[in-house]
Design a protein around this motif. Structure first.
Motif, PDB file in Angstrom:
ATOM      1  N   ALA A 160       0.735  -1.095   0.062  1.00  0.00           N
ATOM      2  CA  ALA A 160       0.112  -0.045  -0.098  1.00  0.00           C
ATOM      3  C   ALA A 160       0.778   1.312  -0.105  1.00  0.00           C
ATOM      4  O   ALA A 160       0.619   2.291  -0.818  1.00  0.00           O
ATOM      5  N   ALA A 161       1.894   1.308   0.981  1.00  0.00           N
ATOM      6  CA  ALA A 161       2.577   2.532   0.993  1.00  0.00           C
ATOM      7  C   ALA A 161       3.550   2.676  -0.385  1.00  0.00           C
ATOM      8  O   ALA A 161       3.818   3.871  -0.925  1.00  0.00           O
ATOM      9  N   LEU A 162       4.188   1.549  -0.929  1.00  0.00           N
ATOM     10  CA  LEU A 162       5.018   1.590  -2.146  1.00  0.00           C
ATOM     11  C   LEU A 162       4.004   1.975  -3.136  1.00  0.00           C
ATOM     12  O   LEU A 162       4.693   2.991  -4.135  1.00  0.00           O
ATOM     13  N   ASP A 165       1.306   6.182  -6.912  1.00  0.00           N
ATOM     14  CA  ASP A 165      -0.146   6.789  -7.201  1.00  0.00           C
ATOM     15  C   ASP A 165      -0.110   8.644  -7.325  1.00  0.00           C
ATOM     16  O   ASP A 165      -0.984   9.151  -7.736  1.00  0.00           O
ATOM     17  N   ARG A 166       0.725   8.935  -6.443  1.00  0.00           N
ATOM     18  CA  ARG A 166       1.043  10.355  -6.312  1.00  0.00           C
ATOM     19  C   ARG A 166       1.828  10.890  -6.815  1.00  0.00           C
ATOM     20  O   ARG A 166       2.605  10.427  -7.523  1.00  0.00           O
ATOM     21  N   ASN A 167       1.808  12.289  -7.037  1.00  0.00           N
ATOM     22  CA  ASN A 167       2.686  13.256  -7.834  1.00  0.00           C
ATOM     23  C   ASN A 167       3.996  13.220  -6.960  1.00  0.00           C
ATOM     24  O   ASN A 167       4.298  14.402  -6.415  1.00  0.00           O
ATOM     25  N   GLN A 190       9.853   7.559  -6.728  1.00  0.00           N
ATOM     26  CA  GLN A 190       9.247   6.602  -7.242  1.00  0.00           C
ATOM     27  C   GLN A 190      10.125   5.632  -7.916  1.00  0.00           C
ATOM     28  O   GLN A 190       9.630   4.306  -7.841  1.00  0.00           O
ATOM     29  N   ILE A 191      11.361   5.979  -8.421  1.00  0.00           N
ATOM     30  CA  ILE A 191      12.287   4.818  -8.635  1.00  0.00           C
ATOM     31  C   ILE A 191      12.626   4.041  -7.487  1.00  0.00           C
ATOM     32  O   ILE A 191      12.424   2.727  -7.519  1.00  0.00           O
ATOM     33  N   ALA A 192      12.737   4.522  -6.317  1.00  0.00           N
ATOM     34  CA  ALA A 192      13.166   3.787  -5.188  1.00  0.00           C
ATOM     35  C   ALA A 192      11.889   3.030  -4.753  1.00  0.00           C
ATOM     36  O   ALA A 192      12.111   1.625  -4.402  1.00  0.00           O
ATOM     37  N   ALA A 193      10.738   3.425  -5.005  1.00  0.00           N
ATOM     38  CA  ALA A 193       9.451   2.633  -4.676  1.00  0.00           C
ATOM     39  C   ALA A 193       9.605   1.397  -5.719  1.00  0.00           C
ATOM     40  O   ALA A 193       9.262   0.018  -5.329  1.00  0.00           O
TER      41      ALA A 193
END
Length: 186
Positions: free
Chosen positions: A122-124, A129-131, A137-140
């Protein structure tokens, strides 16, 4: 052993607060993880859970998780569930708090890559999903790439249209890294 030595060096707050001390502790945590001794792993986890410095906690557990991966294990397999749950809960909270320093949020993302998919997804995925900045985002995506859960491919492909060109490159790399994921590209 290494766990006893970890206890000795972490009893010195000045050593723990020092940047070189933290680097040393990260290397020691990786060694402890590679050794894969549950009592030593839980000693590091207990220290990280009790630490008031999230940077130290997340960094230590990320290093510990990397060592455990070297041993073909994971935090989820070796750590005491209650202690691990508390630290992962904090990591989940930090990831979603956009007011936190970016470096700390990225550490939390990296740590969540050592959790189990159900606890971290959910967190990743929320970061995607967010700006959020590309680096976040690459880390996620990198953290999601550590999971073998089949849902990773579907989640990444479902979000494909919203990804920047740089992030799409990272997602393709993650999808091609495992044969069962590569099929999702067809």
């Amino acid at each position: 052993g290494a766990g006893d030595f970890f206890g000795v060096v972490t009893s010195n707050p000045q050593f723990v607060a020092d940047a070189n001390g933290q680097k040393f502790l990260d290397k020691l945590a990786t060694m402890i993880g590679t050794k894969n001794d549950a009592s030593e792993v839980n000693r590091v986890l207990a220290f990280a859970g009790a630490s008031q410095d999230a940077t130290v906690s997340f960094s230590l557990l990320h290093s510990l998780g990397a060592g455990l991966q070297n041993a073909r294990s994971s935090l989820a397999k070796v750590a005491q569930p209650a202690a691990l749950e508390a630290v992962m809960k904090k990591a989940n909270e930090v990831v979603t708090q956009e007011t936190m320093p970016m470096a700390l949020r990225k550490q939390a993302v990296q740590l969540l890559g050592s959790a189990n998919y159900n606890d971290a997804a959910a967190a990743l995925l929320g970061v995607l999903d967010r700006n959020q900045p590309d680096d976040m985002q690459i880390a996620a995506v990198a953290a999601l790439g550590k999971f073998s859960d089949a849902r990773v491919s579907a989640e990444l492909i479902n979000r494909w249209k919203s990804f920047s060109p740089r992030l799409k490159t990272e997602v393709v790399s993650i999808l091609l890294a495992k044969p069962e994921r590569a099929v999702a590209l067809i």
